[in-house]
Design an enzyme around this catalytic site. Structure first.
Site, PDB file in Angstrom:
ATOM      1  N   ARG A   1       0.878  -1.196   0.188  1.00 39.97           N
ATOM      2  CA  ARG A   1       0.053  -0.060  -0.223  1.00 39.97           C
ATOM      3  C   ARG A   1       0.843   1.367   0.040  1.00 39.97           C
ATOM      4  O   ARG A   1       0.472   2.306  -0.618  1.00 39.97           O
ATOM      5  CB  ARG A   1      -0.853  -0.084   1.254  1.00 39.97           C
ATOM      6  CG  ARG A   1      -1.900  -0.963   0.987  1.00 39.97           C
ATOM      7  CD  ARG A   1      -3.025  -0.786   2.070  1.00 39.97           C
ATOM      8  NE  ARG A   1      -4.145  -1.436   1.839  1.00 39.97           N
ATOM      9  CZ  ARG A   1      -5.323  -1.780   2.506  1.00 39.97           C
ATOM     10  NH1 ARG A   1      -4.941  -1.500   3.977  1.00 39.97           N
ATOM     11  NH2 ARG A   1      -6.460  -2.230   2.202  1.00 39.97           N
TER      12      ARG A   1
ATOM     13  N   GLY B   1     -12.511  -3.783   1.322  1.00 42.74           N
ATOM     14  CA  GLY B   1     -13.967  -3.376   1.388  1.00 42.74           C
ATOM     15  C   GLY B   1     -14.354  -2.646   0.177  1.00 42.74           C
ATOM     16  O   GLY B   1     -15.434  -2.651  -0.166  1.00 42.74           O
TER      17      GLY B   1
ATOM     18  N   GLY C   1      -8.362  -8.002  -0.129  1.00 41.51           N
ATOM     19  CA  GLY C   1      -7.111  -7.916   0.609  1.00 41.51           C
ATOM     20  C   GLY C   1      -6.525  -9.491   0.529  1.00 41.51           C
ATOM     21  O   GLY C   1      -5.498  -9.530  -0.029  1.00 41.51           O
TER      22      GLY C   1
ATOM     23  N   LYS D   1     -16.400 -14.354   3.178  1.00 37.93           N
ATOM     24  CA  LYS D   1     -17.661 -13.346   3.587  1.00 37.93           C
ATOM     25  C   LYS D   1     -18.792 -13.594   2.599  1.00 37.93           C
ATOM     26  O   LYS D   1     -18.644 -12.711   1.613  1.00 37.93           O
ATOM     27  CB  LYS D   1     -17.304 -11.957   3.658  1.00 37.93           C
ATOM     28  CG  LYS D   1     -16.088 -11.839   4.938  1.00 37.93           C
ATOM     29  CD  LYS D   1     -15.824 -10.535   5.109  1.00 37.93           C
ATOM     30  CE  LYS D   1     -14.325 -10.225   5.688  1.00 37.93           C
ATOM     31  NZ  LYS D   1     -13.156 -10.234   4.608  1.00 37.93           N
TER      32      LYS D   1
HETATM   33  P1  AMP Z   1     -12.841 -12.956   1.908  1.00 34.42           P
HETATM   34  O1  AMP Z   1     -12.258 -11.684   3.023  1.00 34.42           O
HETATM   35  O2  AMP Z   1     -14.266 -13.065   2.085  1.00 34.42           O
HETATM   36  O3  AMP Z   1     -12.394 -12.667   0.609  1.00 34.42           O
HETATM   37  O4  AMP Z   1     -12.412 -14.342   2.539  1.00 34.42           O
HETATM   38  C1  AMP Z   1     -10.841 -14.655   2.399  1.00 34.42           C
HETATM   39  C2  AMP Z   1     -10.667 -15.804   3.209  1.00 34.42           C
HETATM   40  O5  AMP Z   1     -11.346 -16.934   2.884  1.00 34.42           O
HETATM   41  C3  AMP Z   1      -9.117 -16.609   3.051  1.00 34.42           C
HETATM   42  O6  AMP Z   1      -8.677 -16.273   4.643  1.00 34.42           O
HETATM   43  C4  AMP Z   1      -9.514 -17.843   2.816  1.00 34.42           C
HETATM   44  O7  AMP Z   1      -8.501 -18.782   3.529  1.00 34.42           O
HETATM   45  C5  AMP Z   1     -11.006 -18.210   3.137  1.00 34.42           C
HETATM   46  N1  AMP Z   1     -11.509 -19.319   2.416  1.00 34.42           N
HETATM   47  C6  AMP Z   1     -11.472 -19.571   1.199  1.00 34.42           C
HETATM   48  N2  AMP Z   1     -11.894 -20.554   0.851  1.00 34.42           N
HETATM   49  C7  AMP Z   1     -12.767 -21.164   1.993  1.00 34.42           C
HETATM   50  C8  AMP Z   1     -13.271 -22.334   2.447  1.00 34.42           C
HETATM   51  N3  AMP Z   1     -13.302 -23.358   1.402  1.00 34.42           N
HETATM   52  N4  AMP Z   1     -13.509 -22.788   3.864  1.00 34.42           N
HETATM   53  C9  AMP Z   1     -13.060 -21.785   4.591  1.00 34.42           C
HETATM   54  N5  AMP Z   1     -12.449 -20.651   4.406  1.00 34.42           N
HETATM   55  C10 AMP Z   1     -12.048 -20.510   2.977  1.00 34.42           C
END
Ligand code: AMP
Length: 403
Positions: A39, A384, A361, A200
């Site tokens: 960043r 975000g 991120g 998320k």
């Molecule tokens: P986000 O901030 O929503 O993009 O989530 C990112 C996180 O989702 C990362 O830390 C990944 O390890 C997690 N993630 C990806 N696939 C999976 C899964 N199948 N089960 C649990 N966590 C996951």
């Protein structure tokens, strides 16, 4: 979209330029050292342009969540040193972002010099967007430049309030972020593909809803996929799932069908009995997820199908890793997606061939980890913020720079 006021259109020589940057970098939990300075590096073009133009550059940022109190570990002093190393010139530091200490250092600045103010969030008025606090910040500059796309979805004193008191414009990073994301929303070269993953689910469902009218295809992996698989009646074992969003997932599946958007879910998965390094795992088809195991990555067949669709695309927006990429070997699916995106802009292919935009991120961290960040057309510095932008929401820190 109405365009943003451009920095190039302002006179900066000898002027005090108050610039909001997003130096909210991750710090190593044990040592407190900066663990990723992307960043900071992303704002260098704007800072260097101002230095060259003879501006007095006054930078302000937040770091972490001090909740309106002084937290020594979240001081910007360390960041000012790293910035100085990256710029190759000393960077001054003021022990507060407003008041006498800040005013004194600003008054001593010569044209071409750079100052970093102390953490904005040491003052509760920053996040409250307090007008008096915004006015105090504004009193330090003659022009306000916003290069902090990562905080543009927040209406804080330094991202929104201050622009009411000074002439304002977008820095080069802000302009680039908005340009890439707007083009994807408004005028994407087809075929346009959206890839979502991550954990998320709620946020990403909004994103899919908003992109439905623009995209030709949607690839869904990562933690997102299980809410959809369950919505289709499949057993998903211990995989993460947002039970309250099954109906929403069904709506998206139906809308995709109605509009002729190809929505692809995994056909096979890597499932594991835990999320630790060394957890036992196996590959299964989506119909055969064992009750005591959970999905951690897309399987090899899905990787091949996803890669095939990506290679045919001309615009790709990717938000959310398709597996738990932090824990090898569960990073294989995310790596396959990143490599397929990189192949679109492979050396030898026309530069204008395809546009690949990576937001969020964790997704940005994944492409960086695989050494493929440089091969993407654009890696957003906003997690975000990029998500909210693609959801179709107006970002206060962007709106204020329009016209
Ligand atoms: P986000 O901030 O929503 O993009 O989530 C990112 C996180 O989702 C990362 O830390 C990944 O390890 C997690 N993630 C990806 N696939 C999976 C899964 N199948 N089960 C649990 N966590 C996951």
């Amino acid at each position: 979209m109405q365009s943003l006021r451009r920095l190039q259109d302002f006179e900066v020589q000898d002027r005090r330029v108050l610039m909001r940057v997003d130096f909210n970098v991750p710090l190593d939990k044990k040592t407190g050292a900066i663990s990723d300075d992307r960043r900071i590096r992303a704002t260098l073009p704007t800072i260097q342009w101002l230095v060259k133009g003879g501006a007095k550059v006054i930078l302000m940022s937040h770091l972490g969540r001090p909740n309106g109190q002084v937290v020594e570990q979240l001081s910007m002093r360390l960041i000012s040193i790293r910035l100085g190393e990256l710029l190759g010139c000393p960077v001054m530091y003021a022990a507060d972002c407003v008041g006498e200490s800040a005013e004194a250092v600003v008054a001593a600045l010569a044209p071409g010099e750079v100052l970093l103010l102390e953490n904005l969030r040491f003052h509760p008025e920053e996040e409250a967007n307090d007008p008096l606090f915004a006015k105090r910040l504004a009193s330090l500059g003659d022009l306000y430049v916003d290069d902090a796309f990562g905080t543009a979805h927040r209406a804080h004193a330094s991202t929104e309030g201050v622009a009411h008191f000074l002439p304002s414009c977008a820095g080069f990073l802000m302009a680039k972020e908005v340009e890439y994301l707007s083009k994807a929303l408004e005028n994407p070269t087809k075929p346009f593909l959206a890839i979502t993953g991550g954990a998320k689910v709620r946020d990403k469902l909004k994103l899919l809803g908003n992109l439905m009218d623009q995209v030709d295809g949607m690839l869904i992996g990562g933690g997102m996929a299980y809410t959809f698989l369950k919505a289709q009646g499949l057993e998903i074992g211990t995989s993460i799932c947002e039970g309250g969003l099954l109906e929403e997932a069904r709506r998206i599946l139906a809308a995709a069908k109605d509009k002729g958007v190809e929505l692809l879910l995994p056909v096979d998965l890597v499932v594991a009995s835990g999320l630790e390094h060394g957890s036992p795992y196996e590959t299964v088809t989506v119909e055969r997820i064992p009750v005591e195991m959970g999905g951690v990555d897309i399987g090899p067949q899905t990787r091949a199908i996803f890669a095939d669709r990506i290679r045919q695309a001309k615009t790709v927006v990717w938000n959310g890793p398709v597996g738990v990429f932090e824990i090898p070997p569960f990073d294989a699916g995310t790596r396959a997606v990143a490599e397929a995106l990189a192949s679109l802009t492979a050396p030898g292919r026309a530069a204008s061939d395809a546009t690949t935009i990576v937001g969020g991120g964790d997704t940005a961290a994944a492409v960086e980890k695989f050494g493929l960040a440089e091969r993407m057309s654009h890696v957003s510095t906003g997690g975000g913020a990029s998500l909210e932008f693609l959801e179709g929401r107006a970002l206060p820190g962007v709106e204020i720079l329009k016209g």
